[in-house]
Design a protein around this motif. Sequence first.
Motif, PDB file in Angstrom:
ATOM      1  N   UNK A  96      -1.780  57.105 -26.382  1.00 12.41           N
ATOM      2  CA  UNK A  96      -2.509  57.791 -27.472  1.00 12.41           C
ATOM      3  C   UNK A  96      -3.831  57.114 -27.815  1.00 12.41           C
ATOM      4  N   UNK A  97      -4.556  56.661 -26.802  1.00 16.27           N
ATOM      5  CA  UNK A  97      -5.898  56.120 -27.022  1.00 16.27           C
ATOM      6  C   UNK A  97      -6.913  57.260 -27.041  1.00 16.27           C
ATOM      7  N   UNK A  98      -8.020  57.054 -27.739  1.00 18.67           N
ATOM      8  CA  UNK A  98      -9.094  58.051 -27.782  1.00 18.67           C
ATOM      9  C   UNK A  98     -10.036  57.821 -26.607  1.00 18.67           C
ATOM     10  N   UNK A  99     -10.147  58.818 -25.741  1.00 17.90           N
ATOM     11  CA  UNK A  99     -10.887  58.665 -24.485  1.00 17.90           C
ATOM     12  C   UNK A  99     -12.377  58.411 -24.688  1.00 17.90           C
ATOM     13  N   UNK A 100     -12.918  58.870 -25.810  1.00 19.05           N
ATOM     14  CA  UNK A 100     -14.365  58.738 -26.029  1.00 19.05           C
ATOM     15  C   UNK A 100     -14.747  57.410 -26.674  1.00 19.05           C
ATOM     16  N   UNK A 101     -13.760  56.573 -26.967  1.00 21.72           N
ATOM     17  CA  UNK A 101     -14.017  55.266 -27.574  1.00 21.72           C
ATOM     18  C   UNK A 101     -13.678  54.150 -26.606  1.00 21.72           C
ATOM     19  N   UNK A 103     -12.274  50.332 -25.601  1.00 20.09           N
ATOM     20  CA  UNK A 103     -11.056  49.636 -26.009  1.00 20.09           C
ATOM     21  C   UNK A 103     -11.262  48.948 -27.358  1.00 20.09           C
ATOM     22  N   UNK A 104     -12.422  48.315 -27.519  1.00 22.39           N
ATOM     23  CA  UNK A 104     -12.734  47.651 -28.792  1.00 22.39           C
ATOM     24  C   UNK A 104     -12.687  48.646 -29.942  1.00 22.39           C
ATOM     25  N   UNK A 138     -12.609  44.827 -23.407  1.00 27.40           N
ATOM     26  CA  UNK A 138     -12.882  45.515 -24.666  1.00 27.40           C
ATOM     27  C   UNK A 138     -14.021  46.522 -24.574  1.00 27.40           C
ATOM     28  N   UNK A 139     -14.947  46.319 -23.647  1.00 26.66           N
ATOM     29  CA  UNK A 139     -16.082  47.233 -23.524  1.00 26.66           C
ATOM     30  C   UNK A 139     -15.782  48.433 -22.622  1.00 26.66           C
ATOM     31  N   UNK A 140     -14.601  48.456 -22.027  1.00 27.97           N
ATOM     32  CA  UNK A 140     -14.258  49.548 -21.116  1.00 27.97           C
ATOM     33  C   UNK A 140     -13.642  50.725 -21.874  1.00 27.97           C
ATOM     34  N   UNK A 141     -13.757  51.902 -21.252  1.00 27.06           N
ATOM     35  CA  UNK A 141     -13.147  53.104 -21.791  1.00 27.06           C
ATOM     36  C   UNK A 141     -11.747  53.272 -21.194  1.00 27.06           C
ATOM     37  N   UNK A 142     -10.868  54.024 -21.850  1.00 28.99           N
ATOM     38  CA  UNK A 142      -9.502  54.171 -21.353  1.00 28.99           C
ATOM     39  C   UNK A 142      -9.392  54.602 -19.893  1.00 28.99           C
ATOM     40  N   UNK A 143     -10.284  55.475 -19.456  1.00 31.88           N
ATOM     41  CA  UNK A 143     -10.194  55.943 -18.072  1.00 31.88           C
ATOM     42  C   UNK A 143     -10.499  54.836 -17.054  1.00 31.88           C
ATOM     43  N   UNK A 144     -11.076  53.750 -17.511  1.00 27.01           N
ATOM     44  CA  UNK A 144     -11.379  52.619 -16.641  1.00 27.01           C
ATOM     45  C   UNK A 144     -10.260  51.580 -16.613  1.00 27.01           C
ATOM     46  N   UNK A 145      -9.182  51.805 -17.360  1.00 29.34           N
ATOM     47  CA  UNK A 145      -8.130  50.809 -17.519  1.00 29.34           C
ATOM     48  C   UNK A 145      -6.860  51.209 -16.778  1.00 29.34           C
ATOM     49  N   UNK A 146      -6.087  50.214 -16.390  1.00 27.63           N
ATOM     50  CA  UNK A 146      -4.772  50.467 -15.795  1.00 27.63           C
ATOM     51  C   UNK A 146      -3.786  50.828 -16.909  1.00 27.63           C
ATOM     52  N   UNK A 147      -2.609  51.300 -16.518  1.00 32.69           N
ATOM     53  CA  UNK A 147      -1.596  51.642 -17.507  1.00 32.69           C
ATOM     54  C   UNK A 147      -1.204  50.454 -18.365  1.00 32.69           C
ATOM     55  N   UNK A 148      -1.041  49.294 -17.715  1.00 36.93           N
ATOM     56  CA  UNK A 148      -0.682  48.093 -18.452  1.00 36.93           C
ATOM     57  C   UNK A 148      -1.762  47.668 -19.431  1.00 36.93           C
ATOM     58  N   UNK A 150      -3.985  49.704 -20.832  1.00 31.00           N
ATOM     59  CA  UNK A 150      -3.982  50.686 -21.916  1.00 31.00           C
ATOM     60  C   UNK A 150      -2.884  50.374 -22.932  1.00 31.00           C
ATOM     61  N   UNK A 151      -1.718  50.005 -22.437  1.00 29.17           N
ATOM     62  CA  UNK A 151      -0.620  49.732 -23.354  1.00 29.17           C
ATOM     63  C   UNK A 151      -0.873  48.484 -24.185  1.00 29.17           C
ATOM     64  N   UNK A 152      -1.554  47.501 -23.614  1.00 23.43           N
ATOM     65  CA  UNK A 152      -1.889  46.301 -24.396  1.00 23.43           C
ATOM     66  C   UNK A 152      -2.959  46.615 -25.448  1.00 23.43           C
ATOM     67  N   UNK A 153      -3.868  47.528 -25.130  1.00 23.53           N
ATOM     68  CA  UNK A 153      -4.836  47.975 -26.138  1.00 23.53           C
ATOM     69  C   UNK A 153      -4.093  48.703 -27.261  1.00 23.53           C
TER      70      UNK A 153
END
Length: 255
Positions: A96-101, A103-104, A138-148, A150-153
């Motif tokens: 449930x992360x916001x794709x347009x924001x 990680x920070x 922290x400067x990456x967007x959700x689509x740039x992150x792995x599942x793990x 994303x879950x830590x964010x």
Amino acid sequence: MNYVLNAKNVQKYYYNKKNVTKAVDDIDLNVRRGEYIGIMGPSGSGKTTLLNCISTIDTVTSGHIFIEDKDITKLKQNQLSDFRRNHLGFIFQDFNLLDTLTAYDNIALALAVIGRSPETIEQSVGRIAAELGIGEILTKFPYELSGGQKQRIACARAMVKEPSLILADEPTGALDSKSAKMLLQNLGDMNEKRNATILMVTHDAFTASHCKRILFMKDGKLFHELVRGADSRKDFFRKIIEVVSVLGGDNSHVI
């Protein structure tokens, strides 16, 4: 006794034209501050319904749920929104992360909506990012992150405001084994170092074995309880498997 959560005689019914389904059947539940509790049970046992009622996502049919001595079953919808925002943290299976924001910003948003200052937000996000080892992403967007990642964010977002209660719904369900172990280590650290109170629904015995107490549900009722105590995680895991086998659940998740 210092209870964060106190549920009394909680019942939840679902109605349709032909049937009445009792999803939660007269449950009493107490959670002390700093506890790390898992809820397990086969499909249809009522564990997710109970979590949804505690989280204010759903309403009870009868009974009372107190969080920090506040009876949430008596709150109106706008009051529930405020209570949820200020006192509860959520970790979902699908992040449930916001794709347009970034990680920070996903983490910072949890503090911004409760009125924390920019300086406080920066300090708090930096601190939780360091604890969870996510400072470099922290400067990456959700689509740039792995599942793990994303879950830590999502974990950081839930914990950054230091809520009264953290509610986790199958948090390792969408993760590979390495990412799941890392997340469970993070949750354990937050429980130990920050005295975070965590209530987690899971079907997975390996995940549950990281908790300190397990509540088993069957047919909407509390069926059994295990307390880890001085047991090693592996010994606790074996005890969990024994109960899951009696319940008829999936015991295929092994060490």
